[in-house]
Design a protein around this motif. Structure first.
Motif, PDB file in Angstrom:
ATOM      1  N   GLY A  24       0.811  -1.213   0.000  1.00  0.00           N
ATOM      2  CA  GLY A  24       0.000   0.000   0.000  1.00  0.00           C
ATOM      3  C   GLY A  24       0.842   1.260   0.000  1.00  0.00           C
ATOM      4  N   GLY A  25       0.187   2.365  -0.249  1.00  0.00           N
ATOM      5  CA  GLY A  25       0.854   3.651  -0.377  1.00  0.00           C
ATOM      6  C   GLY A  25       1.537   4.124   0.893  1.00  0.00           C
ATOM      7  N   ALA A  26       1.029   3.742   2.046  1.00  0.00           N
ATOM      8  CA  ALA A  26       1.643   4.162   3.305  1.00  0.00           C
ATOM      9  C   ALA A  26       3.057   3.604   3.453  1.00  0.00           C
ATOM     10  CB  ALA A  26       0.778   3.727   4.482  1.00  0.00           C
ATOM     11  N   ALA A  27       3.351   2.502   2.798  1.00  0.00           N
ATOM     12  CA  ALA A  27       4.674   1.878   2.881  1.00  0.00           C
ATOM     13  C   ALA A  27       5.661   2.483   1.885  1.00  0.00           C
ATOM     14  CB  ALA A  27       4.554   0.372   2.652  1.00  0.00           C
ATOM     15  N   LEU A  28       5.217   3.449   1.100  1.00  0.00           N
ATOM     16  CA  LEU A  28       6.089   4.074   0.100  1.00  0.00           C
ATOM     17  C   LEU A  28       7.004   5.077   0.797  1.00  0.00           C
ATOM     18  CD1 LEU A  28       6.813   4.149  -2.887  1.00  0.00           C
ATOM     19  CD2 LEU A  28       5.142   5.960  -3.173  1.00  0.00           C
ATOM     20  N   THR A  29       8.012   4.541   1.439  1.00  0.00           N
ATOM     21  CA  THR A  29       9.016   5.328   2.143  1.00  0.00           C
ATOM     22  C   THR A  29      10.390   4.900   1.624  1.00  0.00           C
ATOM     23  OG1 THR A  29       9.274   3.694   3.896  1.00  0.00           O
ATOM     24  CG2 THR A  29       7.583   5.407   4.228  1.00  0.00           C
ATOM     25  N   ALA A  30      11.390   5.699   1.904  1.00  0.00           N
ATOM     26  CA  ALA A  30      12.749   5.333   1.494  1.00  0.00           C
ATOM     27  C   ALA A  30      13.141   4.001   2.118  1.00  0.00           C
ATOM     28  CB  ALA A  30      13.735   6.428   1.877  1.00  0.00           C
ATOM     29  N   ARG A  31      12.808   3.801   3.374  1.00  0.00           N
ATOM     30  CA  ARG A  31      13.133   2.530   4.043  1.00  0.00           C
ATOM     31  C   ARG A  31      12.374   1.359   3.433  1.00  0.00           C
ATOM     32  NH1 ARG A  31      13.409   4.438  10.297  1.00  0.00           N
ATOM     33  NH2 ARG A  31      15.469   5.382  10.141  1.00  0.00           N
ATOM     34  N   GLY A  32      11.099   1.570   3.137  1.00  0.00           N
ATOM     35  CA  GLY A  32      10.307   0.503   2.525  1.00  0.00           C
ATOM     36  C   GLY A  32      10.843   0.100   1.165  1.00  0.00           C
ATOM     37  N   ILE A  33      11.244   1.080   0.386  1.00  0.00           N
ATOM     38  CA  ILE A  33      11.788   0.797  -0.947  1.00  0.00           C
ATOM     39  C   ILE A  33      13.168   0.154  -0.830  1.00  0.00           C
ATOM     40  CG2 ILE A  33      12.540   1.838  -3.116  1.00  0.00           C
ATOM     41  CD1 ILE A  33      10.330   3.985  -2.540  1.00  0.00           C
ATOM     42  N   ALA A  34      13.990   0.664   0.086  1.00  0.00           N
ATOM     43  CA  ALA A  34      15.321   0.079   0.292  1.00  0.00           C
ATOM     44  C   ALA A  34      15.193  -1.377   0.709  1.00  0.00           C
ATOM     45  CB  ALA A  34      16.080   0.872   1.350  1.00  0.00           C
ATOM     46  N   ARG A  35      14.241  -1.670   1.562  1.00  0.00           N
ATOM     47  CA  ARG A  35      14.000  -3.056   1.995  1.00  0.00           C
ATOM     48  C   ARG A  35      13.610  -3.918   0.789  1.00  0.00           C
ATOM     49  NH1 ARG A  35      11.340  -1.767   6.092  1.00  0.00           N
ATOM     50  NH2 ARG A  35       9.307  -1.602   5.123  1.00  0.00           N
ATOM     51  N   ALA A  36      12.768  -3.391  -0.073  1.00  0.00           N
ATOM     52  CA  ALA A  36      12.339  -4.143  -1.264  1.00  0.00           C
ATOM     53  C   ALA A  36      13.506  -4.376  -2.220  1.00  0.00           C
ATOM     54  CB  ALA A  36      11.215  -3.399  -1.990  1.00  0.00           C
ATOM     55  N   MET A  37      14.470  -3.453  -2.243  1.00  0.00           N
ATOM     56  CA  MET A  37      15.627  -3.590  -3.124  1.00  0.00           C
ATOM     57  C   MET A  37      16.754  -4.370  -2.451  1.00  0.00           C
ATOM     58  SD  MET A  37      15.824   0.088  -5.152  1.00  0.00           S
ATOM     59  CE  MET A  37      16.667   0.879  -3.826  1.00  0.00           C
ATOM     60  N   GLY A  38      16.630  -4.595  -1.135  1.00  0.00           N
ATOM     61  CA  GLY A  38      17.678  -5.307  -0.427  1.00  0.00           C
ATOM     62  C   GLY A  38      18.913  -4.459  -0.197  1.00  0.00           C
ATOM     63  N   GLY A  39      18.707  -3.155  -0.021  1.00  0.00           N
ATOM     64  CA  GLY A  39      19.846  -2.261   0.166  1.00  0.00           C
ATOM     65  C   GLY A  39      19.535  -1.170   1.166  1.00  0.00           C
ATOM     66  N   SER A  40      20.275  -0.080   1.049  1.00  0.00           N
ATOM     67  CA  SER A  40      20.098   1.048   1.956  1.00  0.00           C
ATOM     68  C   SER A  40      19.290   2.154   1.266  1.00  0.00           C
ATOM     69  CB  SER A  40      21.459   1.593   2.398  1.00  0.00           C
ATOM     70  OG  SER A  40      22.040   2.336   1.358  1.00  0.00           O
ATOM     71  N   THR A  41      19.017   3.177   2.037  1.00  0.00           N
ATOM     72  CA  THR A  41      18.256   4.309   1.508  1.00  0.00           C
ATOM     73  C   THR A  41      19.130   5.276   0.714  1.00  0.00           C
ATOM     74  OG1 THR A  41      18.581   5.575   3.547  1.00  0.00           O
ATOM     75  CG2 THR A  41      16.576   4.220   3.394  1.00  0.00           C
ATOM     76  N   GLN A  42      20.436   5.177   0.838  1.00  0.00           N
ATOM     77  CA  GLN A  42      21.342   6.122   0.182  1.00  0.00           C
ATOM     78  C   GLN A  42      21.111   6.259  -1.327  1.00  0.00           C
ATOM     79  OE1 GLN A  42      23.242   8.530   0.841  1.00  0.00           O
ATOM     80  NE2 GLN A  42      23.156   8.311   3.052  1.00  0.00           N
ATOM     81  N   PRO A  43      21.027   5.156  -2.062  1.00  0.00           N
ATOM     82  CA  PRO A  43      20.813   5.314  -3.509  1.00  0.00           C
ATOM     83  C   PRO A  43      19.506   6.042  -3.845  1.00  0.00           C
ATOM     84  CG  PRO A  43      21.460   3.073  -2.994  1.00  0.00           C
ATOM     85  CD  PRO A  43      21.212   3.764  -1.691  1.00  0.00           C
ATOM     86  N   ILE A  44      18.512   5.855  -3.020  1.00  0.00           N
ATOM     87  CA  ILE A  44      17.216   6.503  -3.251  1.00  0.00           C
ATOM     88  C   ILE A  44      17.366   8.013  -3.120  1.00  0.00           C
ATOM     89  CG2 ILE A  44      14.855   6.737  -2.378  1.00  0.00           C
ATOM     90  CD1 ILE A  44      15.216   3.725  -1.453  1.00  0.00           C
ATOM     91  N   TYR A  45      18.025   8.440  -2.046  1.00  0.00           N
ATOM     92  CA  TYR A  45      18.227   9.874  -1.839  1.00  0.00           C
ATOM     93  C   TYR A  45      19.202  10.449  -2.867  1.00  0.00           C
ATOM     94  CZ  TYR A  45      15.568   9.601   2.458  1.00  0.00           C
ATOM     95  OH  TYR A  45      14.555   9.419   3.365  1.00  0.00           O
ATOM     96  N   ARG A  46      20.166   9.652  -3.304  1.00  0.00           N
ATOM     97  CA  ARG A  46      21.122  10.122  -4.306  1.00  0.00           C
ATOM     98  C   ARG A  46      20.406  10.397  -5.629  1.00  0.00           C
ATOM     99  NH1 ARG A  46      24.280   5.861  -4.987  1.00  0.00           N
ATOM    100  NH2 ARG A  46      25.111   6.074  -2.905  1.00  0.00           N
ATOM    101  N   VAL A  47      19.471   9.518  -5.998  1.00  0.00           N
ATOM    102  CA  VAL A  47      18.774   9.663  -7.277  1.00  0.00           C
ATOM    103  C   VAL A  47      17.650  10.697  -7.200  1.00  0.00           C
ATOM    104  CG1 VAL A  47      17.330   8.454  -8.969  1.00  0.00           C
ATOM    105  CG2 VAL A  47      19.378   7.345  -8.064  1.00  0.00           C
ATOM    106  N   PHE A  48      16.865  10.675  -6.124  1.00  0.00           N
ATOM    107  CA  PHE A  48      15.666  11.519  -6.062  1.00  0.00           C
ATOM    108  C   PHE A  48      15.786  12.741  -5.159  1.00  0.00           C
ATOM    109  CE2 PHE A  48      13.953   7.548  -7.691  1.00  0.00           C
ATOM    110  CZ  PHE A  48      13.161   8.015  -8.717  1.00  0.00           C
ATOM    111  N   GLY A  49      16.763  12.747  -4.270  1.00  0.00           N
ATOM    112  CA  GLY A  49      16.920  13.895  -3.379  1.00  0.00           C
ATOM    113  C   GLY A  49      16.008  13.825  -2.165  1.00  0.00           C
TER     114      GLY A  49
END
Length: 168
Positions: A24-49
């Motif tokens: 669901g949309g409530a889980a659309l967080t940097a941590r939630g996405i990082a967990r789905a990718m099996g990594g950290s939140t850093q790449p998310i913030y690097r790409v999207f700010g």
């Protein structure tokens, strides 16, 4: 020092859509996405700010998916009907994405129909035998009304999923 993992914008969006579909949309967080990718939140913030920028891009992608669906089908009874039916099919096929993009999002659709995705819809409507000869304002008003109606049907269908007819 751990290796730097680089994810592309497309890979992050793909993971974001997976999160929305499954949690669901409530889980659309940097941590939630990082967990789905099996990594950290850093790449998310690097790409999207910011997560807000990521959310806006995910919303744009989902809405484009819905418009692509509306433009994909041809109905036996005309293009206009197929636009509405394909939107309903999208909502049924992708209930999590539909709910996030069209029900939960605080960013509503601009029903003045001046956004780019509407161009394809109007072009498809112009090819409908019954609608030929109608001016753009009339077509936009007709689509707006159909949009409101199908949005309601799709929302009702999500709430009452057991009542959805399999033959749309």
């Amino acid at each position: 020092m751990p290796p730097v993992v680089n994810y592309t914008k497309e890979e992050i969006i793909k993971a974001a859509l997976k999160v929305v579909r499954e949690e669901g949309g409530a889980a659309l967080t940097a941590r939630g996405i990082a967990r789905a990718m099996g990594g950290s939140t850093q790449p998310i913030y690097r790409v999207f700010g910011t997560t807000k920028t990521l959310e806006m891009e995910a919303l744009r992608v989902i809405r484009q998916m819905a418009f692509d669906a509306m433009l994909s089908g041809e109905a036996e009874h005309g293009n206009f009907l197929s636009i509405g039916l394909e939107f309903l099919r999208f909502a049924r096929r992708e209930p999590g994405l539909f709910r996030y993009a069209f029900i939960e999002s605080s960013r509503t659709m601009d029903l003045s129909l001046n956004e780019k995705p509407f161009d394809g819809v109007l072009e498809k409507m112009r090819r409908d035998e019954v609608l030929q000869g109608m001016d753009d304002l009339t077509l936009k008003n007709l689509f707006r009304d159909m949009w409101i109606y199908t949005q309601g049907l799709a929302s009702f269908g999500l709430v009452n999923a057991e009542d959805w007819d399999e033959e749309l």
